[in-house]
Each structure stands twice: as structure tokens, then as C-alpha cells.
Design an enzyme around this catalytic site. Structure first.
Site, PDB file in Angstrom:
ATOM      1  N   LYS A   1       0.860  -1.203   0.000  1.00  0.00           N
ATOM      2  CA  LYS A   1       0.000   0.000   0.000  1.00  0.00           C
ATOM      3  C   LYS A   1       0.887   1.241   0.000  1.00  0.00           C
ATOM      4  O   LYS A   1       0.665   2.166  -0.778  1.00  0.00           O
ATOM      5  CB  LYS A   1      -0.878  -0.005   1.233  1.00  0.00           C
ATOM      6  CG  LYS A   1      -1.503   1.330   1.568  1.00  0.00           C
ATOM      7  CD  LYS A   1      -2.369   1.279   2.794  1.00  0.00           C
ATOM      8  CE  LYS A   1      -1.636   1.503   4.065  1.00  0.00           C
ATOM      9  NZ  LYS A   1      -1.343   2.909   4.394  1.00  0.00           N
ATOM     10  N   ASN A   2       1.922   1.242   0.830  1.00  0.00           N
ATOM     11  CA  ASN A   2       2.727   2.459   1.006  1.00  0.00           C
ATOM     12  C   ASN A   2       3.739   2.699  -0.104  1.00  0.00           C
ATOM     13  O   ASN A   2       4.386   3.743  -0.127  1.00  0.00           O
ATOM     14  CB  ASN A   2       3.406   2.454   2.377  1.00  0.00           C
ATOM     15  CG  ASN A   2       2.378   2.675   3.483  1.00  0.00           C
ATOM     16  OD1 ASN A   2       1.213   2.963   3.204  1.00  0.00           O
ATOM     17  ND2 ASN A   2       2.793   2.490   4.725  1.00  0.00           N
TER      18      ASN A   2
ATOM     19  N   CYS B   1      -4.781  12.417  12.450  1.00  0.00           N
ATOM     20  CA  CYS B   1      -5.497  11.145  12.599  1.00  0.00           C
ATOM     21  C   CYS B   1      -5.223  10.692  14.022  1.00  0.00           C
ATOM     22  O   CYS B   1      -4.563  11.372  14.808  1.00  0.00           O
ATOM     23  CB  CYS B   1      -5.005  10.136  11.568  1.00  0.00           C
ATOM     24  SG  CYS B   1      -3.335   9.617  11.903  1.00  0.00           S
TER      25      CYS B   1
ATOM     26  N   ARG C   1       0.122  14.770  12.489  1.00  0.00           N
ATOM     27  CA  ARG C   1       0.503  14.523  11.100  1.00  0.00           C
ATOM     28  C   ARG C   1       0.691  15.826  10.314  1.00  0.00           C
ATOM     29  O   ARG C   1       0.046  16.055   9.310  1.00  0.00           O
ATOM     30  CB  ARG C   1      -0.485  13.600  10.407  1.00  0.00           C
ATOM     31  CG  ARG C   1      -0.890  12.350  11.172  1.00  0.00           C
ATOM     32  CD  ARG C   1       0.236  11.361  11.374  1.00  0.00           C
ATOM     33  NE  ARG C   1       0.746  10.764  10.178  1.00  0.00           N
ATOM     34  CZ  ARG C   1       0.231   9.662   9.594  1.00  0.00           C
ATOM     35  NH1 ARG C   1      -0.813   9.090  10.131  1.00  0.00           N
ATOM     36  NH2 ARG C   1       0.771   9.173   8.494  1.00  0.00           N
TER      37      ARG C   1
ATOM     38  N   ASP D   1       5.157   0.901  12.008  1.00  0.00           N
ATOM     39  CA  ASP D   1       3.935   0.213  11.545  1.00  0.00           C
ATOM     40  C   ASP D   1       3.859  -1.220  12.050  1.00  0.00           C
ATOM     41  O   ASP D   1       2.861  -1.899  11.823  1.00  0.00           O
ATOM     42  CB  ASP D   1       3.874   0.213  10.011  1.00  0.00           C
ATOM     43  CG  ASP D   1       3.627   1.610   9.476  1.00  0.00           C
ATOM     44  OD1 ASP D   1       3.745   1.813   8.262  1.00  0.00           O
ATOM     45  OD2 ASP D   1       3.337   2.504  10.297  1.00  0.00           O
TER      46      ASP D   1
ATOM     47  N   ARG E   1      -8.461  -0.789   5.075  1.00  0.00           N
ATOM     48  CA  ARG E   1      -7.699   0.270   4.406  1.00  0.00           C
ATOM     49  C   ARG E   1      -6.363  -0.259   3.916  1.00  0.00           C
ATOM     50  O   ARG E   1      -5.819   0.231   2.945  1.00  0.00           O
ATOM     51  CB  ARG E   1      -7.417   1.428   5.375  1.00  0.00           C
ATOM     52  CG  ARG E   1      -8.619   2.237   5.743  1.00  0.00           C
ATOM     53  CD  ARG E   1      -8.204   3.462   6.507  1.00  0.00           C
ATOM     54  NE  ARG E   1      -7.126   4.166   5.800  1.00  0.00           N
ATOM     55  CZ  ARG E   1      -6.560   5.275   6.267  1.00  0.00           C
ATOM     56  NH1 ARG E   1      -6.943   5.775   7.425  1.00  0.00           N
ATOM     57  NH2 ARG E   1      -5.617   5.880   5.593  1.00  0.00           N
TER      58      ARG E   1
HETATM   59  C1  EPZ Z   1       4.412   7.170   6.150  1.00  0.00           C
HETATM   60  O1  EPZ Z   1       3.657   8.193   6.763  1.00  0.00           O
HETATM   61  C2  EPZ Z   1       3.502   5.952   6.103  1.00  0.00           C
HETATM   62  N1  EPZ Z   1       2.332   6.240   5.286  1.00  0.00           N
HETATM   63  C3  EPZ Z   1       3.069   5.567   7.519  1.00  0.00           C
HETATM   64  O2  EPZ Z   1       2.284   4.383   7.427  1.00  0.00           O
HETATM   65  C4  EPZ Z   1       4.325   5.255   8.326  1.00  0.00           C
HETATM   66  O3  EPZ Z   1       3.951   4.956   9.652  1.00  0.00           O
HETATM   67  C5  EPZ Z   1       5.252   6.482   8.311  1.00  0.00           C
HETATM   68  O4  EPZ Z   1       5.564   6.841   6.941  1.00  0.00           O
HETATM   69  C6  EPZ Z   1       6.560   6.219   9.041  1.00  0.00           C
HETATM   70  O5  EPZ Z   1       7.227   5.159   8.445  1.00  0.00           O
HETATM   71  C7  EPZ Z   1       2.430   6.109   3.940  1.00  0.00           C
HETATM   72  O6  EPZ Z   1       3.472   5.769   3.414  1.00  0.00           O
HETATM   73  C8  EPZ Z   1       1.195   6.401   3.154  1.00  0.00           C
HETATM   74  P1  EPZ Z   1       6.574  10.606   8.060  1.00  0.00           P
HETATM   75  P2  EPZ Z   1       4.212   9.728   6.732  1.00  0.00           P
HETATM   76  O7  EPZ Z   1       6.442  11.830   7.222  1.00  0.00           O
HETATM   77  O8  EPZ Z   1       4.867   9.978   5.428  1.00  0.00           O
HETATM   78  C9  EPZ Z   1       6.427  13.984  11.414  1.00  0.00           C
HETATM   79  C10 EPZ Z   1       0.361   3.090   7.702  1.00  0.00           C
HETATM   80  O9  EPZ Z   1      -0.124   2.542   8.683  1.00  0.00           O
HETATM   81  N2  EPZ Z   1       6.282  14.903  10.273  1.00  0.00           N
HETATM   82  O10 EPZ Z   1       7.808   9.752   7.912  1.00  0.00           O
HETATM   83  O11 EPZ Z   1       3.116  10.607   7.168  1.00  0.00           O
HETATM   84  C11 EPZ Z   1       5.224  13.043  11.526  1.00  0.00           C
HETATM   85  O12 EPZ Z   1       4.180  13.638  12.263  1.00  0.00           O
HETATM   86  C12 EPZ Z   1       0.893   4.499   7.793  1.00  0.00           C
HETATM   87  O13 EPZ Z   1       0.484   2.554   6.572  1.00  0.00           O
HETATM   88  C13 EPZ Z   1       6.309  16.272  10.526  1.00  0.00           C
HETATM   89  O14 EPZ Z   1       6.443  16.710  11.666  1.00  0.00           O
HETATM   90  O15 EPZ Z   1       5.317   9.658   7.876  1.00  0.00           O
HETATM   91  C14 EPZ Z   1       5.809  11.857  12.234  1.00  0.00           C
HETATM   92  O16 EPZ Z   1       5.868  12.114  13.622  1.00  0.00           O
HETATM   93  C15 EPZ Z   1       0.686   5.072   9.182  1.00  0.00           C
HETATM   94  N3  EPZ Z   1       6.188  17.134   9.473  1.00  0.00           N
HETATM   95  C16 EPZ Z   1       7.230  11.790  11.693  1.00  0.00           C
HETATM   96  O17 EPZ Z   1       7.525  13.101  11.162  1.00  0.00           O
HETATM   97  C17 EPZ Z   1       6.058  16.680   8.172  1.00  0.00           C
HETATM   98  O18 EPZ Z   1       5.970  17.506   7.243  1.00  0.00           O
HETATM   99  C18 EPZ Z   1       7.403  10.778  10.556  1.00  0.00           C
HETATM  100  O19 EPZ Z   1       6.399  11.044   9.596  1.00  0.00           O
HETATM  101  C19 EPZ Z   1       6.024  15.286   7.950  1.00  0.00           C
HETATM  102  C20 EPZ Z   1       6.155  14.410   9.005  1.00  0.00           C
END
Ligand code: EPZ
Length: 419
Positions: free
Chosen positions: A22-23, A118, A123, A307, A399
Site C-alpha cells: 500500500k505504502n 489522525c 501529522r 507500523d 484500508r
Molecule cells: C508514512 O507516513 C507511512 N504512510 C506511515 O504508514 C508510516 O507509519 C510512516 O511513513 C513512518 O514510516 C504512507 O506511506 C502512506 P513521516 P508519513 O512523514 O509519510 C512527522 C500506515 O499505517 N512529520 O515519515 O506521514 C510526523 O508527524 C501508515 O500505513 C512532521 O512533523 O510519515 C511523524 O511524527 C501510518 N512534518 C514523523 O515526522 C512533516 O511535514 C514521521 O512522519 C512530515 C512528518
């Protein structure tokens, strides 16, 4: 709303075929917005988030032609694509923010809804916006929307991410592909799904090169027609490996290169699982006694993935002795703890660290899913619980896990979906 009835405890035995990731699919589908030519994506998982992304790109004007088995999509962008990504679509799936980069890079404007938070955290998307701004995107936030535009083609720049972010890295790679000049991204996330996105784009003529956490992208004017098969889902594979370890199981996980979950497999070996790997297969046998791990700490790849945190917590509940899990990626990813406590788990939380008693005898109960990965952790717990468990709101599961009850039934789990 559908719920699952699981009658435990069950052991798991048999073969599991891992579906497409999915990701990896979500950023790849968002990146198809860059194409003038038709593009074919194969091995897509049939899960709700992919349908949501289909609906989003269709709302922008793309035509999506699905194969009979719905695992292959042919995407044809129209001559006059729209650039408005509505809240009604974006709110159901945060990954929708990934259309921002391609829309601005290709059409020099976009009105994309902020995804909103969420259950697992706020996020924010500040790293996405800061990076795209450096490439030449100007934007303002108004009524919950990002109103973005650029004066023509984006300009390649050197960008260092303040923190590792999967989504911000993906948005910037996609935008950089057709920017002018060279974009150098530093401190990138290097999850396998990001490499899959790079391989997809390079198969269409993009010029993306990796060295550690630095990604160099030489902008091209346009991308060519391509056909690409998405990588398998490493989180689904990891989930089934935890299931085998948890339920004294004996599973053959097919269709996945074991190297991409090396860290997870090493952890499960420490817990006592017997693991044999072949080129595209994992044979995993669960131990009679599950050893506890003093501290499991989720990290960006190649660390233990966030995850898989909820699933590993269920495993530690059944371990002999105390353990702890620290969630370092998201600020509120312990939603599953309250539900596990209802099954009998003894877990204490202090800030982002959970301490687990172990030796838990789970007794079946009514349970509530909260987020995608927490829901699958409840399924794992129900599998090793004594008696019936009802898991509500399993749309969270739908999902991201393709036909999970069929796969579980095939390996011996007594599970029924109740409408
Ligand atoms: C991706 O989310 C995945 N989703 C998530 O999987 C996964 O848990 C996550 O990466 C971490 O590996 C998809 O790929 C669709 P991040 P993403 O940007 O891109 C903070 C699932 O269950 N952050 O690496 O949103 C953020 O809040 C989902 O499949 C900021 O502060 O993750 C988090 O604390 C859940 N500002 C950390 O960084 C930003 O602009 C890592 O987030 C972006 C992120």
C-alpha cells in the site's frame, strides 16, 4: 459496520501470499500525475486506500482502467487536468498530500486540502511545504487548503530535511523529476517504498540516484510510457511473521525478498522464532516459549518500523518476563494499549514508552479498532485469546490489508466477518 468474530486460541499453519505494498502504491499512483503518456501499474493491493487514491486522481481528470482482478491499473491523464484535491477525499486518507508535489511540478498550481490529523498524531506537513517552497512553490493556507502555485517549472535546489520524513521525501522526489536542473535531497527517508517509487520513475526516464540518505534528481522535460509492478508489502509480511511467532505457528511467507525485513526477522529470532529464508520466501516457526526483549525502539528504516509496533506489543504480552517498547516516530501511537488491557494485558505507559508485564493470558472480549496497524494487532491478540473476540470498526483494517480474513482462514484461524 462490519466486525470480525475470532474464536481463539488458534495456531497458524500454511502458506501466505503477500500482496502489493500500500505504502509503495500510494506515492507511485500520485506520481502518475506527472505523465502525458498512459502508464500501467501492476501488483496493486485491493485495499480501500488505493481506491481512495484512484478516486482522487480521477477527480483531477485521470482515467483509471482496472484489470478484472483489480491488481493492474492503466492510468491515462486528460489534456485538461484539474488541480483541486478536495477535503472530502483527502480527509479519508492522509497519503493524498502526495498529489501536491506532482500537481505543482506539472501544472504550476494546486488547491490541495490539508490532510488533517489522525488518531496516531497531528501529522503535520510542514516538511513537505518547506521543501516544495525551496523548489519554487509559493503557497498560502486558507480555509484548510494549501493554495499553491509556481512561476512556471520548479527549479532544482539543494534541500536538507530537518527530520526524516517518508512523505516529504516522496513529494520532493516526484516534484524534482521534472524540475529544471538538479535537485539534491539530503537526510531523506530511505524506506524500501521510496526506492520502489524511484525505480518506477526511473523506468519512465527519470534520473534519480541514491547515495545513503542523499537523493540526486536530474530534472527531465517529461516522462515516458512505462509499466511497473509494485513491491510486496513488508508490513503485511512482518505482521504474518509476528503471527507465526506469537501462535506457535509454522508459516511459509511467499513473494517477498526477505532482505527488506531483515531487522524484523533478526528481532523475531531473538524472541525464539526459527527462520529459514530462500530467495523470495520466508519459513518461520514460532517457539513454545517467547523470549522478552528489554527495549524495542521504533525507528526510521532500517530500524524496527513503527507500523509493526502494535503487533510486536501483542507478542511481548505473551513473552516470558518484562519488556518495553518505545515509539519514537509518532506522538500517539499507543491506541491499541487500552484494547489489549481489556483482553487482560498488563501494560504501563510513560510518555512514549510502554512497559509490558508478559505472561499474559488473553481472554476474548469485544474490541474497538482505532488505526490500521492497531486493528491488526487486535486480530493477532484475538487469535491467541481464550474464547470469542469481536473486533469492531474493521474498516480500518480494510484500508491496508487485502482480504485479511481469507488469508487468516487459510492458515487455520477461526475468523468470520459479521456484516
Ligand atoms: C508514512 O507516513 C507511512 N504512510 C506511515 O504508514 C508510516 O507509519 C510512516 O511513513 C513512518 O514510516 C504512507 O506511506 C502512506 P513521516 P508519513 O512523514 O509519510 C512527522 C500506515 O499505517 N512529520 O515519515 O506521514 C510526523 O508527524 C501508515 O500505513 C512532521 O512533523 O510519515 C511523524 O511524527 C501510518 N512534518 C514523523 O515526522 C512533516 O511535514 C514521521 O512522519 C512530515 C512528518
Amino acid at each position: 459496520m462490519d466486525k470480525f468474530l475470532i474464536d481463539g486460541p488458534c495456531r497458524v499453519k500454511g502458506k501466505v501470499l503477500i500482496s502489493g505494498s500500500k505504502n509503495a502504491s500510494l506515492p507511485i499512483l500520485a506520481a502518475t500525475l506527472l505523465f502525458d503518456q498512459p502508464v500501467i501499474i501492476k501488483n496493486l493491493p485491493r485495499v480501500r486506500d488505493i481506491n481512495t487514491m484512484f478516486n482522487l486522481i480521477k477527480s483531477l481528470g485521470s482515467k483509471v482502467i482496472l484489470s478484472k482482478d483489480k491488481k493492474t491499473a492503466k492510468i491515462i491523464n486528460s489534456k485538461n487536468m484539474k488541480t483541486f484535491a478536495s477535503y472530502s477525499l483527502v480527509k479519508t486518507m492522509r497519503g493524498s498530500i502526495l498529489v501536491l508535489g506532482p500537481l505543482v511540478a506539472k501544472y504550476f498550481k494546486s488547491k490541495t486540502s490539508l490532510p488533517g490529523g489522525c488518531l496516531i498524531g497531528a501529522r503535520p506537513v510542514n516538511y513537505h511545504l518547506e521543501a516544495l517552497k525551496k523548489l519554487g512553490m509559493n503557497y498560502e493556507i486558507k480555509d484548510g487548503y494549501i493554495i499553491a502555485k509556481s512561476k512556471g517549472r520548479l527549479d532544482g535546489k539543494i534541500i536538507k530535511f530537518p527530520k526524516i520524513s517518508v512523505g516529504a521525501t516522496e513529494n520532493s522526489i516526484i516534484a524534482g523529476c521534472i524540475a529544471k536542473g538538479t535537485t539534491i535531497l539530503k537526510n531523506c527517508a530511505i524506506e524500501p517504498e521510496i526506492k520502489d517509487l524511484s525505480n518506477f520513475l526511473n523506468s519512465a526516464g527519470a534520473k534519480i540516484k541514491w547515495s545513503g540518505r542523499t537523493c540526486t534528481i536530474k530534472g527531465v522535460n517529461s516522462l515516458n510510457q512505462t509499466e511497473y509492478s509494485v513491491m510486496p508489502d513488508r508490513i503485511e509480511a512482518g505482521t504474518f511473521c509476528v503471527a507465526a511467532t506469537l501462535a506457535r505457528g509454522n508459516l511459509e511467507i511467499q513473494n517477498l525478498n526477505p532482505k527488506i525485513i531483515k531487522t524484523e526477522l533478526n528481532l523475531l529470532k531473538k524472541v525464539g522464532a526459527k527462520i529459514r529464508i530462500e530467495k523470495n520466501k520466508i519459513f518461520i516457526k514460532g517457539p513454545d516459549k517467547i523470549k522478552s526483549i528489554k527495549n524495542i525502539n521504533t525507528k526510521a528504516f532500517p530500524g524496527i518500523p513503527t507500523d509493526l509496533q502494535a503487533q510486536l506489543m501483542v507478542l511481548m504480552c505473551k513473552a516470558v518476563g518484562k519488556s518495553s517498547i518505545t515509539e519514537s516516530i509518532f506522538e500517539n501511537r499507543f491506541m491499541h494499549v487500552a484494547e489489549l488491557q481489556r483482553l487482560g494485558a498488563k501494560i504501563k505507559i510513560k510518555n512514549n514508552r510502554a512497559t509490558i508485564e508478559g505472561n499474559t493470558k488473553f481472554i476474548g472480549a469485544e474490541l474497538m479498532s482505532s488505526d490500521l496497524r492497531a486493528s491488526v494487532a487486535l486480530v493477532l491478540a484475538a487469535i491467541v485469546s481464550h474464547g470469542k473476540s469481536y473486533i469492531n470498526r474493521i474498516y480500518h483494517l480494510d484500508r491496508g490489508y487485502e482480504m485479511i480474513e481469507n488469508k487468516l482462514k487459510k492458515i487455520g484461524v477461526k475468523i468470520k466477518r459479521l456484516k
